[in-house]
Design a protein around this motif. Structure first.
Motif, PDB file in Angstrom:
ATOM      1  N   GLY A   1       0.803  -1.208   0.000  1.00 45.02           N
ATOM      2  CA  GLY A   1       0.000   0.000   0.000  1.00 45.02           C
ATOM      3  C   GLY A   1       0.841   1.266   0.000  1.00 45.02           C
ATOM      4  N   ASP A   2       0.161   2.390  -0.234  1.00 46.30           N
ATOM      5  CA  ASP A   2       0.822   3.685  -0.140  1.00 46.30           C
ATOM      6  C   ASP A   2      -0.095   4.634   0.627  1.00 46.30           C
ATOM      7  N   LYS A   3       0.322   5.892   0.741  1.00 41.28           N
ATOM      8  CA  LYS A   3      -0.435   6.825   1.560  1.00 41.28           C
ATOM      9  C   LYS A   3      -1.835   7.069   1.023  1.00 41.28           C
ATOM     10  N   PHE A   4      -2.028   6.942  -0.278  1.00 38.64           N
ATOM     11  CA  PHE A   4      -3.353   7.187  -0.838  1.00 38.64           C
ATOM     12  C   PHE A   4      -4.264   5.973  -0.654  1.00 38.64           C
ATOM     13  N   SER A   5      -3.703   4.780  -0.789  1.00 35.29           N
ATOM     14  CA  SER A   5      -4.522   3.587  -0.590  1.00 35.29           C
ATOM     15  C   SER A   5      -4.913   3.439   0.882  1.00 35.29           C
TER      16      SER A   5
END
Length: 513
Positions: A241-245
């Motif tokens: 994951g990343d900060k947007f997900s």
């Protein structure tokens, strides 16, 4: 409609409990007198536990609640305790099972009429005056008996309520007149809504549920206690994951002197798991967003340092990439700010949390919320609810269950009526109830943190009712953690900082309540 069985415990309406009683007696063959005896055993044991010595006074009304009292008085006397038994009716007025309990009293133990005062030195009073089917204010001898109990409590006697404190509506928690204030309520078969919803909740003391052998589940329920399992299965960040997900939340609010509120809401969203949080402020107030470096700032058009309708377009453009918008913390009461709030509700297509001052903007425009297609959660305290419904605050506080259901149906939204007994309602009439018990939450900005937390869960795709209920449970646990060394001096930022640990406790450690 019915609440999910996997994260709520039923609070059955007394009518459903009476139906369960009927099935137990007529279909399962359990005599009604046997159920009454079982209830009385538990009631008597509770009285002896609360008052290991001294006189126990039992005040009995003429219904089944009174029958429980008659049986409990007999059991107490057979256990060697000094019992003072009083009745609000003539013996001839008891029929059915209560009459059977009257006949089992030994000679010389018959109930007496109400005295002017209970005997001096009474250690415990057992309230068996009115049961769960009673509505309205007590009157006549029952009202007099309520006064006697209050006088005894003032002299140090402990008070135990049988099934529900007299004067409390077991279905709603409403207290329309005089009512008993108990130290302990022993309720039978299952808890009832009025034992957990204010103002009745404040009359119940500790609630103990006694199993008297009524079999089976009573079917679906529309009011239930929020359990820790409401937080089970909430989305978690994975290695890919990343900060947007992880969820993107925009908090839109702030006005002169009120920039702290949107910052706290942003902090609640970030500590609640959102990976990217933006606080949208009037341009001249944007510098406030620098107070927390992990939170982004977005400048919007303003009118005299307040939000205005011209800022809606820029917010909507940014919201197209967000998972949820939290609208209202610190918005203020300017007309331009209200126009901004109404414009956002109409134009934003993602989940929306309407909080604080934004709620007042919809007092005469509930249809704008009802027309939204994306999920909407509204988070009023009793004053904001009064504004939304056009009522007095005292009216809302006196009838919290009806108020939250009305507001939810009117706006087509999930409504979170904040309080120690925070109520979470959906338009179908389901209501999830918080157990409360976190006095540290009574601090400025605590509600802003909750609004941001709800936004974080909505941004991760959690269904609105569960998002709100899980947020309420997490927020309460965070309040307990923040106040574990004393609730005095706890700040809203402390509550936000405790959210990660609260989530760990509720979903991993199992240490919550």
């Amino acid at each position: 409609m019915s609440l999910p069985a996997d994260w709520t415990t039923p609070l059955h309406d007394p009518a459903a409990v009476r139906e369960a009683d009927r099935r137990a007696i007529e279909e399962e063959g359990i005599p009604g007198v046997e159920l009454m005896r079982r209830a009385a055993v538990g009631l008597a044991e509770a009285a002896m536990r609360v008052a290991p010595e001294g006189t126990i006074a039992v005040l009995a009304g003429k219904g089944n609640n009174g029958g429980d009292g008659l049986a409990a008085a007999r059991i107490l006397a057979e256990s060697g305790r000094e019992v003072a038994l009083y009745a609000t009716c003539e013996p001839s007025e008891w029929t059915g099972d209560p009459a059977a309990m009257l006949s089992e009293l030994p000679p010389g133990r018959e109930p007496r009429t109400l005295p002017d005062r209970l005997p001096a030195g009474v250690a415990c009073v057992v309230d068996c005056l009115l049961g769960t089917g009673a509505t309205g204010a007590p009157h006549g001898p029952v009202s007099e008996a309520v006064g006697l109990i209050a006088d005894a409590a003032g002299q140090g006697a402990k008070v135990i309520a049988c099934d529900v404190p007299t004067g409390v509506d077991a279905s709603t928690g409403e207290v329309p007149g005089a009512a008993v204030t108990a130290d302990l309520t022993v309720t039978f078969h299952c808890p009832k809504p009025g034992l957990w919803i204010g103002p009745g909740k404040e009359r119940c003391g500790t609630v103990e549920v006694l199993d008297i052998g009524i079999p089976g589940d009573d079917g679906p329920w529309q009011v239930g206690l929020i359990e820790d399992s409401a937080c089970a299965g909430l989305p978690e960040r994975g290695p890919e994951g990343d900060k947007f997900s992880a969820g993107s939340v925009i908090v839109a609010g702030g006005s002169p002197g009120l920039t702290g509120a949107p910052i706290l809401a942003g902090l609640g969203a970030a500590r609640g798991g959102a990976g990217y949080v933006t606080v949208a402020l009037p341009t001249s107030l944007l510098q406030a967003s620098d107070s927390i470096p992990e939170i982004m700032g977005l400048a919007l058009a303003e009118a005299d340092e307040n939000h205005c309708a011209e800022g809606v377009a820029d917010l909507v453009e940014r919201a197209g990439r967000a998972g949820a918008v939290v609208l209202g913390p610190g918005l203020g009461r300017s007309e331009s700010g209200a126009a901004f709030a109404r414009g956002v509700a109409e134009a934003v297509q993602c989940p929306l949390v309407v909080d604080a001052d934004a709620i007042h903007a919809f007092a005469e425009a509930q249809e704008l919320l009802a027309a939204r297609r994306a999920p909407t959660v509204i988070t009023p305290h009793s004053g904001e609810m009064a504004s939304l419904l056009g009522r007095q605050r005292s009216t809302v506080e006196a009838g919290r269950l009806e108020a939250v259901r009305t507001a939810s149906a009117m706006t087509g939204s999930v409504v979170v009526l904040k309080g120690d007994d925070t109520l979470v309602a959906d338009p179908g009439g389901d209501v999830a109830v918080s157990r409360g018990g976190a006095p540290a939450l009574a601090t400025a900005g605590s509600g802003d943190v909750l609004g941001g937390l709800i936004g974080a869960l909505l941004a991760r795709g959690v269904e609105p009712l569960q998002a709100a209920a899980a947020a309420v449970r997490l927020h309460c646990e965070a309040g307990r953690i923040a106040g574990q060394h004393g609730s005095e001096g706890v700040l809203a930022g402390d509550i936000a900082s405790a959210l990660p640990l609260a989530r760990s406790v509720l979903t991993v450690g199992g240490g919550g309540r």
